[in-house]
Write a protein that holds these residues in place. Structure first.
Motif, short mmCIF file in Angstrom:
data_model
loop_
_atom_site.label_atom_id
_atom_site.label_comp_id
_atom_site.label_asym_id
_atom_site.label_seq_id
_atom_site.Cartn_x
_atom_site.Cartn_y
_atom_site.Cartn_z
N ASP A 71 0.01 6.16 -5.43
CA ASP A 71 -1.07 5.20 -5.23
C ASP A 71 -1.81 5.45 -3.91
O ASP A 71 -2.96 5.10 -3.75
CB ASP A 71 -0.49 3.79 -5.26
CG ASP A 71 -1.55 2.76 -5.59
OD1 ASP A 71 -2.37 3.05 -6.47
OD2 ASP A 71 -1.56 1.70 -4.95
N THR A 72 -1.10 6.10 -2.96
CA THR A 72 -1.74 6.33 -1.66
C THR A 72 -2.97 7.23 -1.80
O THR A 72 -3.90 7.13 -1.01
CB THR A 72 -0.75 6.99 -0.68
OG1 THR A 72 -0.30 8.22 -1.25
CG2 THR A 72 0.43 6.11 -0.40
N TYR A 73 -2.97 8.11 -2.81
CA TYR A 73 -4.16 8.94 -3.04
C TYR A 73 -5.35 8.08 -3.42
O TYR A 73 -6.46 8.30 -2.97
CB TYR A 73 -3.91 9.96 -4.16
CG TYR A 73 -2.95 11.07 -3.82
CD1 TYR A 73 -2.54 11.30 -2.52
CD2 TYR A 73 -2.46 11.89 -4.82
CE1 TYR A 73 -1.65 12.33 -2.23
CE2 TYR A 73 -1.58 12.93 -4.53
CZ TYR A 73 -1.18 13.13 -3.24
OH TYR A 73 -0.30 14.14 -2.96
N ARG A 74 -5.07 7.10 -4.29
CA ARG A 74 -6.17 6.23 -4.71
C ARG A 74 -6.72 5.46 -3.51
O ARG A 74 -7.93 5.34 -3.34
CB ARG A 74 -5.69 5.25 -5.79
CG ARG A 74 -5.28 5.93 -7.08
CD ARG A 74 -4.88 4.91 -8.13
NE ARG A 74 -4.38 5.57 -9.32
CZ ARG A 74 -3.12 5.99 -9.47
NH1 ARG A 74 -2.24 5.76 -8.52
NH2 ARG A 74 -2.75 6.61 -10.57
N GLU A 75 -5.80 4.92 -2.71
CA GLU A 75 -6.24 4.13 -1.55
C GLU A 75 -7.04 5.00 -0.58
O GLU A 75 -8.05 4.56 -0.05
CB GLU A 75 -5.04 3.51 -0.83
CG GLU A 75 -4.41 2.40 -1.62
CD GLU A 75 -3.79 1.33 -0.75
OE1 GLU A 75 -3.18 1.68 0.28
OE2 GLU A 75 -3.94 0.14 -1.08
N ALA A 76 -6.56 6.23 -0.36
CA ALA A 76 -7.26 7.12 0.55
C ALA A 76 -8.69 7.32 0.08
O ALA A 76 -9.64 7.22 0.85
CB ALA A 76 -6.54 8.46 0.62
N SER A 77 -8.83 7.57 -1.21
CA SER A 77 -10.15 7.85 -1.76
C SER A 77 -11.04 6.61 -1.72
O SER A 77 -12.20 6.68 -1.29
CB SER A 77 -9.98 8.35 -3.20
OG SER A 77 -11.22 8.52 -3.79
N LEU A 78 -10.50 5.47 -2.13
CA LEU A 78 -11.30 4.24 -2.14
C LEU A 78 -11.71 3.85 -0.73
O LEU A 78 -12.84 3.43 -0.48
CB LEU A 78 -10.51 3.09 -2.78
CG LEU A 78 -10.22 3.24 -4.27
CD1 LEU A 78 -9.30 2.11 -4.74
CD2 LEU A 78 -11.50 3.23 -5.08
N ALA A 79 -10.78 4.03 0.23
CA ALA A 79 -11.07 3.63 1.60
C ALA A 79 -12.13 4.52 2.23
O ALA A 79 -12.75 4.14 3.22
CB ALA A 79 -9.79 3.67 2.45
N LEU A 80 -12.34 5.70 1.66
CA LEU A 80 -13.41 6.55 2.17
C LEU A 80 -14.74 6.23 1.49
O LEU A 80 -15.74 6.90 1.73
CB LEU A 80 -13.06 8.02 1.95
CG LEU A 80 -12.08 8.60 2.97
CD1 LEU A 80 -11.45 9.87 2.45
CD2 LEU A 80 -12.78 8.87 4.29
N GLY A 81 -14.73 5.23 0.62
CA GLY A 81 -15.98 4.80 0.01
C GLY A 81 -16.23 5.38 -1.36
O GLY A 81 -17.34 5.33 -1.86
N ALA A 82 -15.19 5.95 -2.00
CA ALA A 82 -15.38 6.47 -3.36
C ALA A 82 -15.35 5.32 -4.35
O ALA A 82 -14.70 4.30 -4.12
CB ALA A 82 -14.28 7.47 -3.70
N THR A 83 -16.07 5.48 -5.46
CA THR A 83 -15.95 4.51 -6.54
C THR A 83 -14.71 4.86 -7.34
O THR A 83 -14.09 5.89 -7.13
CB THR A 83 -17.17 4.58 -7.48
OG1 THR A 83 -17.20 5.89 -8.04
CG2 THR A 83 -18.46 4.33 -6.73
N GLN A 103 -15.29 8.11 -9.27
CA GLN A 103 -15.23 9.27 -8.37
C GLN A 103 -13.77 9.58 -8.03
O GLN A 103 -13.38 10.74 -7.96
CB GLN A 103 -16.02 9.00 -7.09
CG GLN A 103 -17.52 9.08 -7.29
CD GLN A 103 -18.29 8.60 -6.07
OE1 GLN A 103 -17.85 7.68 -5.38
NE2 GLN A 103 -19.44 9.19 -5.84
N THR A 104 -13.00 8.53 -7.81
CA THR A 104 -11.58 8.73 -7.52
C THR A 104 -10.87 9.41 -8.68
O THR A 104 -10.07 10.31 -8.50
CB THR A 104 -10.91 7.38 -7.20
OG1 THR A 104 -11.61 6.78 -6.12
CG2 THR A 104 -9.46 7.54 -6.84
#
Lengths: 256, 309
Positions: free
Chosen positions: B192-204, B207-208
């Motif tokens: 799940d940390t990959y998803r959070e990393a991506s979302l926190a960088l502003g990905a939709t 995109q994630t």
């Protein structure tokens, strides 16, 4: 100090389902400084941190009320662009979480998300990559292996990379959720040094369990307990002459 | 163990211990037997299939003709020919079309279940997809025959609706549940940390999914697809009913074909046991076995690849 505040929160309350985790947080975070959030487990410090980029909302059982103003804008207003918010407010996580792609793609991940295709160029990307990696002192070590998978790096390098990938977005605030808790003392020292170095350019909020770390790294400190702020002041003051008895008890290790 | 200082309680304890000392190893052996039986069955079946056709395969089969000739005339009186190219083409064309339908549809469903819905709806959807897997293949064949056939004739103005298109659609739908459940597992295994990393960088969210989850779950998703392919290659009765039963290399999706599996199923009952035709069908069996074995092995190695990362 109030007109300099980078983040102002007024009466922020947050529920996980029925459980209230934040009970009215009023906090002014000074611009360009490092603010430490300390307190025992479950006091809400991570929850509060995760409000500032609204990543809490990944879970639909989270409900937030109150006003949370970043650089003059209420980030919980209905017309707020989450993508733009997360560009301005970067986050570093507890466990280093580089994406399972190359080092280069990791550093440029956010940059590419926020730069329209037409405006992108190899040259601009190379420049952003080099400057970001130089800022975290990884350029010399990694410049010959930018195509390697980022998940194979040492933890210290991974965490530095996670900081580096925020930099091309030129955020105004960087949130750090116990950024050294997965690192050994040596790596911790190096990451702390890096945090001190990049401070000033950014407003940094750092959650930590480690009081010695809060003391070493932060300019100001906020002590939280059961969803409330107990004390907020300059780090020296808070550690040497706490105003509240509960703060004194906590920093002296009588509980927590 | 041999505590004889009597007293009823101790007596009972030692009896139950004595029973346990016998039952435990017996159960262990039984379980071991179950485990080894899988190996026995796989090798046993391969041996049976190969040995049933061995005489013909070793002595009279022209391997080049078998692999490269499209002419399958095992019952010709004057000139028997055993070329499987048309049958392989039938299997490949139907499987390819099936995958063109099943892969986007299956992976899309897997992404939807894993990333875009939660709560009771997610659970319900998973159960319904599993239900799709439980539909007997003869029912799918019936749908091909009774529903798809007239629809294809109407829509494409084709002379017959039992063809590659029909079989491909049916097989595609049959392969979807496998791709969904394995694909969903692969996506769920992404930290799940990959998803959070991506979302926190502003990905939709989307995109994630395609920038982070697809590369992260790549081998698992590929394995899902390959297991779907394995399912499609091996399926028999539904394609037998839906593809029109014509031995030819298809030129268009509206041509009728016959697959390797359908050939075995249709002809085996009509042959003289032990005859050349009978043994040739077993040679097809060996070919099929090699196909599915290769696909499954690849999928398995890929899945193992994920775990070792």
């Amino acid at each position: 100090m109030a007109n300099q505040a980078s983040i102002e929160t007024r009466d922020v309350r947050l529920w996980y389902g029925e459980f209230q985790a934040l009970k009215g947080i009023d906090l002014d975070v000074s611009r360009g400084r490092i603010t430490g959030l300390i307190g025992p487990s479950g006091c809400g410090k991570t929850t509060l941190l995760r409000c500032f980029n609204r990543i809490n909302e990944r879970y639909d059982y989270v409900r937030t009320e109150g006003s949370l103003i970043i650089d003059g804008h209420n980030i919980y207003a209905p017309d707020v662009d989450l993508i733009e918010l997360r560009k301005r407010v970067g986050m570093v996580f507890q466990r280093p979480n580089p994406l399972p792609i190359s080092i280069r793609d990791n550093v440029l991940y956010g940059y590419r998300l926020h730069t329209p295709k037409a405006e992108r160029s190899r040259g601009a990307e190379d420049e952003a990559l080099e400057s970001a990696l130089k800022s975290v002192q990884l350029w010399d070590i990694l410049k010959d292996r930018l195509g390697d998978r980022a998940t194979r790096l040492q933890l210290e390098q991974q965490q530095k990379l996670c900081i580096a990938r925020l930099l091309p977005l030129k955020p105004s605030i960087i949130l750090m959720d116990e950024p050294c808790s997965a690192l050994d003392p040596d790596a911790t020292a190096k990451v702390e040094e890096l945090i001190r170095q990049i401070a000033g350019e950014f407003t940094i909020l750092i959650v930590t369990h480690n009081m010695a770390q809060a003391r070493r790294v932060s300019d100001e400190c906020v002590f939280m307990l059961i969803g409330e702020i107990v004390e907020h002041g300059r780090t020296e003051d808070l550690f040497i002459a706490p105003k509240d008895q509960r703060t004194a008890d906590y920093i002296e290790g009588r509980f927590g | 163990m041999t505590d004889t200082t009597s007293g009823t309680d101790e007596g009972q304890v030692s009896t139950s211990r004595r029973i346990a000392a016998i039952v435990e190893p017996a159960i262990e052996w039984l379980i071991r037997l179950c485990g080894f039986s899988a190996i026995f069955f796989v090798f046993g079946i391969f041996f049976f299939v190969f040995s049933s056709g061995a005489d013909f395969i070793m002595n009279r089969l022209d391997v080049v003709e078998f692999m490269t000739s499209p002419e399958w005339y095992p019952t010709s009186v004057s000139n028997k020919r055993y070329g499987t190219l048309a049958l392989v083409a039938g299997t490949l064309s139907v499987t390819t079309l099936a995958m063109m339908i099943a892969v986007p549809f299956g992976l899309g469903t897997a992404v939807f279940i894993s990333e875009f819905c939660d709560g009771p709806f997610k659970e319900a959807l998973k159960i319904i997809v599993e239900f799709l897997a439980a539909i007997p293949s003869v029912v799918w064949g019936f749908i091909g025959l009774a529903i798809m056939n007239p629809v294809i004739i109407d829509v494409f103005n084709a002379p017959i609706g039992l063809n590659v298109l029909n079989g491909g659609v049916i097989l595609g739908l049959m392969s979807v549940p496998i791709i969904v459940s394995i694909g969903e597992d692969a996506l769920k295994a992404v930290p799940d940390t990959y998803r959070e990393a991506s979302l926190a960088l502003g990905a939709t969210k989307w995109q994630t999914v395609y920038k982070v989850l697809f590369p992260a779950a790549r081998s698992g998703l590929l394995a899902a697809v390959l297991l779907g392919v394995g399912r499609a290659i091996g399926e028999t009765i539904a394609v037998l009913m839906a593809t029109g039963h014509a031995v030819q290399i298809p030129n268009s999706p509206l041509d009728s074909v016959r697959t390797l599996t359908a050939t075995i199923a249709a002809e085996l009952g009509e042959t003289a046991q032990g005859g050349d035709h009978y043994q040739a069908l077993f040679a097809i069996g060996v070919l099929l076995f090699i196909f599915t074995f290769a696909v499954n092995l690849t999928a398995d190695l890929l899945v193992r690849g994920i775990k070792n990362k």
